[in-house]
Design an enzyme around this catalytic site. Structure first.
Site, PDB file in Angstrom:
ATOM      1  N   SER A 124      13.377  15.509 -14.169  1.00  0.00           N
ATOM      2  CA  SER A 124      14.446  16.360 -14.699  1.00  0.00           C
ATOM      3  C   SER A 124      14.389  17.786 -14.145  1.00  0.00           C
ATOM      4  CB  SER A 124      14.390  16.372 -16.227  1.00  0.00           C
ATOM      5  OG  SER A 124      13.131  16.858 -16.673  1.00  0.00           O
ATOM      6  N   LYS A 166       8.679  13.042 -18.137  1.00  0.00           N
ATOM      7  CA  LYS A 166       7.434  12.817 -18.879  1.00  0.00           C
ATOM      8  C   LYS A 166       7.143  13.906 -19.899  1.00  0.00           C
ATOM      9  CE  LYS A 166       4.383  14.355 -15.082  1.00  0.00           C
ATOM     10  NZ  LYS A 166       3.262  13.947 -14.218  1.00  0.00           N
ATOM     11  N   THR A 183      10.545  23.310 -11.320  1.00  0.00           N
ATOM     12  CA  THR A 183      11.754  24.084 -11.006  1.00  0.00           C
ATOM     13  C   THR A 183      11.788  25.389 -11.789  1.00  0.00           C
ATOM     14  OG1 THR A 183      13.014  22.107 -10.439  1.00  0.00           O
ATOM     15  CG2 THR A 183      14.283  24.044 -11.124  1.00  0.00           C
ATOM     16  N   GLY A 236      11.524  33.312  -6.248  1.00  0.00           N
ATOM     17  CA  GLY A 236      12.300  34.039  -5.247  1.00  0.00           C
ATOM     18  C   GLY A 236      13.772  33.727  -5.250  1.00  0.00           C
ATOM     19  N   GLU A 270      13.581  37.003   2.699  1.00  0.00           N
ATOM     20  CA  GLU A 270      12.191  36.556   2.533  1.00  0.00           C
ATOM     21  C   GLU A 270      11.593  36.236   3.897  1.00  0.00           C
ATOM     22  OE1 GLU A 270      11.932  33.392  -0.308  1.00  0.00           O
ATOM     23  OE2 GLU A 270      12.411  34.712  -1.974  1.00  0.00           O
ATOM     24  N   HIS A 298       0.263  28.835  -0.800  1.00  0.00           N
ATOM     25  CA  HIS A 298       0.811  30.183  -0.944  1.00  0.00           C
ATOM     26  C   HIS A 298      -0.343  31.171  -0.850  1.00  0.00           C
ATOM     27  CE1 HIS A 298       3.019  33.652  -2.241  1.00  0.00           C
ATOM     28  NE2 HIS A 298       4.134  32.949  -2.160  1.00  0.00           N
ATOM     29  N   ARG A 300       3.597  32.283   5.918  1.00  0.00           N
ATOM     30  CA  ARG A 300       2.617  31.922   4.889  1.00  0.00           C
ATOM     31  C   ARG A 300       1.349  31.294   5.444  1.00  0.00           C
ATOM     32  NH1 ARG A 300       6.450  29.572   0.044  1.00  0.00           N
ATOM     33  NH2 ARG A 300       7.260  31.619  -0.390  1.00  0.00           N
ATOM     34  N   HIS A 350       0.768  24.958  -3.011  1.00  0.00           N
ATOM     35  CA  HIS A 350       2.045  25.440  -3.531  1.00  0.00           C
ATOM     36  C   HIS A 350       3.181  24.443  -3.337  1.00  0.00           C
ATOM     37  CE1 HIS A 350       4.984  28.342  -4.787  1.00  0.00           C
ATOM     38  NE2 HIS A 350       5.575  28.386  -3.615  1.00  0.00           N
ATOM     39  N   ARG A 375       7.453  24.684   5.209  1.00  0.00           N
ATOM     40  CA  ARG A 375       8.751  24.966   4.566  1.00  0.00           C
ATOM     41  C   ARG A 375       9.140  26.432   4.726  1.00  0.00           C
ATOM     42  NH1 ARG A 375       9.827  26.554  -1.435  1.00  0.00           N
ATOM     43  NH2 ARG A 375       7.767  27.424  -1.117  1.00  0.00           N
ATOM     44  N   SER A 425      13.569  24.973  -0.808  1.00  0.00           N
ATOM     45  CA  SER A 425      13.287  23.740  -1.538  1.00  0.00           C
ATOM     46  C   SER A 425      14.229  23.500  -2.706  1.00  0.00           C
ATOM     47  CB  SER A 425      11.832  23.699  -2.003  1.00  0.00           C
ATOM     48  OG  SER A 425      11.405  24.942  -2.434  1.00  0.00           O
TER      49      SER A 425
HETATM   50  C1  LIG Z   1       5.472  29.155  -8.833  1.00  0.00           C
HETATM   51  C2  LIG Z   1       6.510  28.523  -7.948  1.00  0.00           C
HETATM   52  C3  LIG Z   1       7.481  29.290  -7.343  1.00  0.00           C
HETATM   53  C4  LIG Z   1       8.454  28.710  -6.541  1.00  0.00           C
HETATM   54  N1  LIG Z   1       9.445  29.486  -6.014  1.00  0.00           N
HETATM   55  C5  LIG Z   1      10.442  28.889  -5.315  1.00  0.00           C
HETATM   56  C6  LIG Z   1      11.564  29.646  -4.846  1.00  0.00           C
HETATM   57  O1  LIG Z   1      11.676  30.839  -5.105  1.00  0.00           O
HETATM   58  N2  LIG Z   1      12.536  28.999  -4.144  1.00  0.00           N
HETATM   59  C7  LIG Z   1      12.471  27.661  -3.853  1.00  0.00           C
HETATM   60  O2  LIG Z   1      13.369  27.131  -3.200  1.00  0.00           O
HETATM   61  N3  LIG Z   1      11.419  26.928  -4.293  1.00  0.00           N
HETATM   62  C8  LIG Z   1      10.432  27.498  -5.019  1.00  0.00           C
HETATM   63  N4  LIG Z   1       9.384  26.741  -5.475  1.00  0.00           N
HETATM   64  C9  LIG Z   1       9.392  25.297  -5.201  1.00  0.00           C
HETATM   65  C10 LIG Z   1      10.416  24.608  -6.093  1.00  0.00           C
HETATM   66  O3  LIG Z   1      10.347  25.172  -7.384  1.00  0.00           O
HETATM   67  C11 LIG Z   1      10.160  23.122  -6.191  1.00  0.00           C
HETATM   68  O4  LIG Z   1       9.987  22.571  -4.920  1.00  0.00           O
HETATM   69  C12 LIG Z   1      11.349  22.427  -6.852  1.00  0.00           C
HETATM   70  O5  LIG Z   1      11.667  23.047  -8.067  1.00  0.00           O
HETATM   71  C13 LIG Z   1      11.032  20.970  -7.103  1.00  0.00           C
HETATM   72  O6  LIG Z   1      12.091  20.424  -7.842  1.00  0.00           O
HETATM   73  P1  LIG Z   1      12.084  18.881  -8.157  1.00  0.00           P
HETATM   74  O7  LIG Z   1      13.306  18.602  -8.956  1.00  0.00           O
HETATM   75  O8  LIG Z   1      11.862  18.120  -6.933  1.00  0.00           O
HETATM   76  O9  LIG Z   1      10.768  18.655  -9.065  1.00  0.00           O
HETATM   77  P2  LIG Z   1      10.306  19.321 -10.436  1.00  0.00           P
HETATM   78  O10 LIG Z   1      11.089  20.506 -10.785  1.00  0.00           O
HETATM   79  O11 LIG Z   1       8.838  19.436 -10.378  1.00  0.00           O
HETATM   80  O12 LIG Z   1      10.641  18.191 -11.493  1.00  0.00           O
HETATM   81  C14 LIG Z   1       9.893  16.986 -11.499  1.00  0.00           C
HETATM   82  C15 LIG Z   1      10.270  16.211 -12.733  1.00  0.00           C
HETATM   83  O13 LIG Z   1       9.725  14.897 -12.692  1.00  0.00           O
HETATM   84  C16 LIG Z   1       9.109  14.581 -13.927  1.00  0.00           C
HETATM   85  N5  LIG Z   1       8.072  13.584 -13.683  1.00  0.00           N
HETATM   86  C17 LIG Z   1       7.062  13.652 -12.782  1.00  0.00           C
HETATM   87  N6  LIG Z   1       6.316  12.521 -12.852  1.00  0.00           N
HETATM   88  C18 LIG Z   1       6.865  11.744 -13.808  1.00  0.00           C
HETATM   89  C19 LIG Z   1       6.532  10.472 -14.366  1.00  0.00           C
HETATM   90  N7  LIG Z   1       5.469   9.746 -13.941  1.00  0.00           N
HETATM   91  N8  LIG Z   1       7.306   9.976 -15.350  1.00  0.00           N
HETATM   92  C20 LIG Z   1       8.378  10.674 -15.818  1.00  0.00           C
HETATM   93  N9  LIG Z   1       8.724  11.885 -15.326  1.00  0.00           N
HETATM   94  C21 LIG Z   1       7.984  12.406 -14.335  1.00  0.00           C
HETATM   95  C22 LIG Z   1       8.582  15.909 -14.417  1.00  0.00           C
HETATM   96  O14 LIG Z   1       8.333  15.871 -15.788  1.00  0.00           O
HETATM   97  C23 LIG Z   1       9.740  16.832 -14.026  1.00  0.00           C
HETATM   98  O15 LIG Z   1      10.769  16.720 -14.965  1.00  0.00           O
HETATM   99  C24 LIG Z   1       8.414  27.315  -6.297  1.00  0.00           C
HETATM  100  C25 LIG Z   1       7.431  26.533  -6.893  1.00  0.00           C
HETATM  101  C26 LIG Z   1       6.491  27.111  -7.726  1.00  0.00           C
HETATM  102  C27 LIG Z   1       5.461  26.238  -8.374  1.00  0.00           C
END
Ligand SMILES: Cc1cc2nc3c(=O)[nH]c(=O)nc-3n(C[C@H](O)[C@H](O)[C@H](O)COP(=O)(O)OP(=O)(O)OC[C@H]3O[C@@H](n4cnc5c(N)ncnc54)[C@H](O)[C@@H]3O)c2cc1C
Length: 561
Positions: free
Chosen positions: A12, A35, A43, A48, A125, A241, A287, A346, A381, A386
């Site tokens: 989510s 989960k 997310t 940034g 950036e 990072h 980075r 990171h 990246r 992302s």
């Molecule tokens: C501190 C930090 C700063 C960042 N800053 C930036 C930025 O400025 N700009 C940028 O582009 N990116 C940034 N990133 C990277 C970016 O946030 C992530 O790459 C992106 O949000 C990932 O999104 P996603 O939807 O793929 O996964 P996520 O947002 O991690 O969501 C994963 C989902 O899957 C669920 N899940 C996982 N495993 C299971 C399971 N077995 N069963 C059920 N549910 C499960 C989790 O509960 C969660 O809901 C940053 C990351 C971090 C940690």
């Protein structure tokens, strides 16, 4: 539970909820499984912003060029082309959905929120040739995006949501994905069936002892794919990072590059700046360069962190409220104190291989977001690409399903992969499970994290990687005691499986490129210009030169497990 949905979305975050909302708009019945609570994601930690070429003088071509440079030869240009050309429309849609991005000062009237993109304040950036990053709440972009997406999902009448439900395995039946096996909040496993399933389970920073990723980033989706024999690639490219706050907290608070963009300087234990002369951009070098240099300074000086001097930044609390609160929570005043920092895992550049539509090697299984290897990040990246990746490929998945696509095509990073991927494994054949002796999940997880931090971190070599592989293999023997219903143990096992694949990829990649640095192979090598693909039959190399070549040409098998 017995209803068959059109689309089952696993995760989510930005990728999963974008997919779910678009599918609902197209009239599909949707189930989102997550989960934790809906908003518990990586997310919401994003600081940034989102990179997108919104208007001149910027252009998709400039964004493409910057992304390809950052990816050091391993980006898929077609995938990047999709990202940069469709990205601006996705960001505008997000704003229409309710995400409120920061406005340029001259546009601010009653409040500091901009409704239209020509009013947005764009940041620049590292690696971007001009300002193109939209942000929200100063450095709280992810929280605002997640808030807007969650609110929209909660308002939807056609999206079912299952919180606190842990996906155990994919349902693989007759060579296609039919849904997933899920451990519900009641502790009971159940089969969730769907016509199509999307892996959007995020990254795997928790494979390492020091990470910016939240506790939930355990690489579950990649582990499921690996166990089912669905092709994954580029797993060795873990972006570290350089400036995570070195405090006793996990995840480590991130001190964004924007601080160095505003003049902050890295110093060693004697107060000496050390980035001058290392790279023309000094403290604002890419980075991987900064992380490697910090690791070297720490090794040479026998210290476990360095310092970031941000005392010259005006209006710190207003401009960087998230970072300010992380510092003050830990007793640090950024206007007076130098801040202790060290590199932290990171972002995972690789993942489950997808084509340009988000299709994986298993029919009816799709992937997007950090879980996926979309080909847009290559070996490294570009900052703020992302969130955009999740927005763009989450949308494309639904468009392809709507167009009745069932199989991956030889496009994007999928080129050359389909013919070596092998046959997917059925769910009941893949995980040794028992209700016998419970595994100490916390001990298993932290053992893996320590091994990875020691031997597969910022700087690697063949000897360390060999040791890591052996230790992880020993730990894998413990998996036989995994109880089916022990969620923590299953999560630890996922961390272990992904860690082993990272080590296999890092061992096979005998060169240094982007985020992957080997002291025993310090140069990039032309014959390594390709992807190490983890398929059903083990590890295989797909040279980029093989793109468009006859089936089977130029592939070679690696050691792997
Ligand atoms: C501190 C930090 C700063 C960042 N800053 C930036 C930025 O400025 N700009 C940028 O582009 N990116 C940034 N990133 C990277 C970016 O946030 C992530 O790459 C992106 O949000 C990932 O999104 P996603 O939807 O793929 O996964 P996520 O947002 O991690 O969501 C994963 C989902 O899957 C669920 N899940 C996982 N495993 C299971 C399971 N077995 N069963 C059920 N549910 C499960 C989790 O509960 C969660 O809901 C940053 C990351 C971090 C940690």
């Amino acid at each position: 539970m017995s209803r068959v949905h059109d689309l089952l979305v696993l995760g989510s975050g930005v990728a999963g909820l974008t997919t779910a909302l678009r599918a609902a708009r197209e009239g599909m019945t949707v189930m989102v499984v997550t989960k934790g609570e809906l908003a518990q994601t990586a997310t919401r930690y994003a600081q940034g912003g989102v990179a997108a070429a919104l208007a001149p003088p910027d252009s998709p071509d400039l964004h493409l060029a910057d992304t390809l440079i950052a990816g050091v030869g391993l980006c898929d240009p077609d995938a990047v082309g999709v990202l940069v050309s469709e990205g601006p429309a996705r960001v505008r849609e997000l704003a229409r959905l309710g995400a409120r991005f920061d406005a340029a000062p001259e546009e601010i009237e009653s409040d500091e929120i901009a409704e239209t993109d020509d009013a947005w304040l764009l940041a620049r950036e590292g690696g971007h040739s001009l300002a193109r990053v939209v942000h929200a709440g100063g450095d709280a972009t992810g929280a605002e995006i997640e808030r807007a997406l969650v609110a929209a999902v909660q308002q939807s009448a056609v999206i079912d949501v299952l919180e606190h439900a842990f996906v155990l395995e994919l349902l693989v039946e007759r060579g296609r994905c039919g849904g997933a096996i899920v451990l519900g909040a009641d502790g009971l496993p159940a089969n969730l069936r769907a016509h199509d399933t999307v892996l959007a389970t995020g990254g795997a920073g928790q494979c390492f002892a020091v990470t910016t990723n939240p506790r939930l980033s355990t690489g579950d989706g990649i582990a499921l794919a690996l166990r089912s024999g669905v092709a994954c690639a580029d797993l060795e490219f873990v972006q570290f990072h350089p400036t995570a706050l070195h405090v006793d907290a996990m995840p480590r608070p991130l001190l964004s590059e924007a601080l160095r963009g505003d003049g902050a300087i890295l110093r060693d234990d004697l107060g000496r700046p050390f980035m001058q002369g290392v790279h023309p951009l000094a403290d604002l070098a890419p980075r991987d360069v900064v992380s490697r240099t910090i690791a070297q300074v720490m090794r040479e000086r026998g210290i476990d962190h360095v310092w970031l001097d941000a005392t010259m930044i005006d209006d710190f609390a207003k401009r960087f409220p998230t970072i300010w609160s992380a510092c003050t929570r830990n007793g640090l005043d950024p206007t007076r104190d130098e801040l202790p920092v060290a590199p932290a895992a990171h972002y995972l550049c690789g993942g489950v291989v997808i084509d340009l539509d988000g299709a994986t090697t298993l029919p009816h299984l799709w992937a997007c977001g950090e879980t996926a290897c979309s080909g847009v990040h290559g070996a490294n990246r570009l900052a703020s690409n992302s969130l955009l990746d999740g927005l763009v490929f989450g949308t494309r998945v639904v468009e392809a399903i709507g167009a009745q696509v069932e199989h991956a095509s030889e496009t994007g990073p999928m080129r050359g992969v389909l013919e070596i991927a092998g046959d997917a494994r059925e769910a009941d054949t893949i995980v040794p499970t028992s209700d016998g002796a419970p595994v100490d999940a916390a001990a298993l997880r932290s053992a893996v994290q320590r091994v990875m931090a020691r031997d597969a971190g910022v700087v690697r070599d063949g000897t360390g990687l060999g040791l890591a592989a052996q230790t992880l293999a020993d730990l894998a023997a413990l998996r036989n005691g995994l109880a089916l219903r022990d969620r923590d143990a299953r999560e630890a096992a996922n961390v272990l499986d992904v860690a082993r694949a990272i080590v296999d990829g890092a061992t096979a990649r005998e060169e240094s490129r982007g985020a992957h640095t080997r002291t025993d192979w310090p140069q990039s090598r032309d014959d390594q210009l390709g992807r190490w693909v983890h398929g059903a039959d083990g590890l295989a190399f797909v040279p980029l030169a093989a793109v468009g070549a006859p089936a089977g040409a130029g592939r070679r098998r690696g050691g792997g497990r």
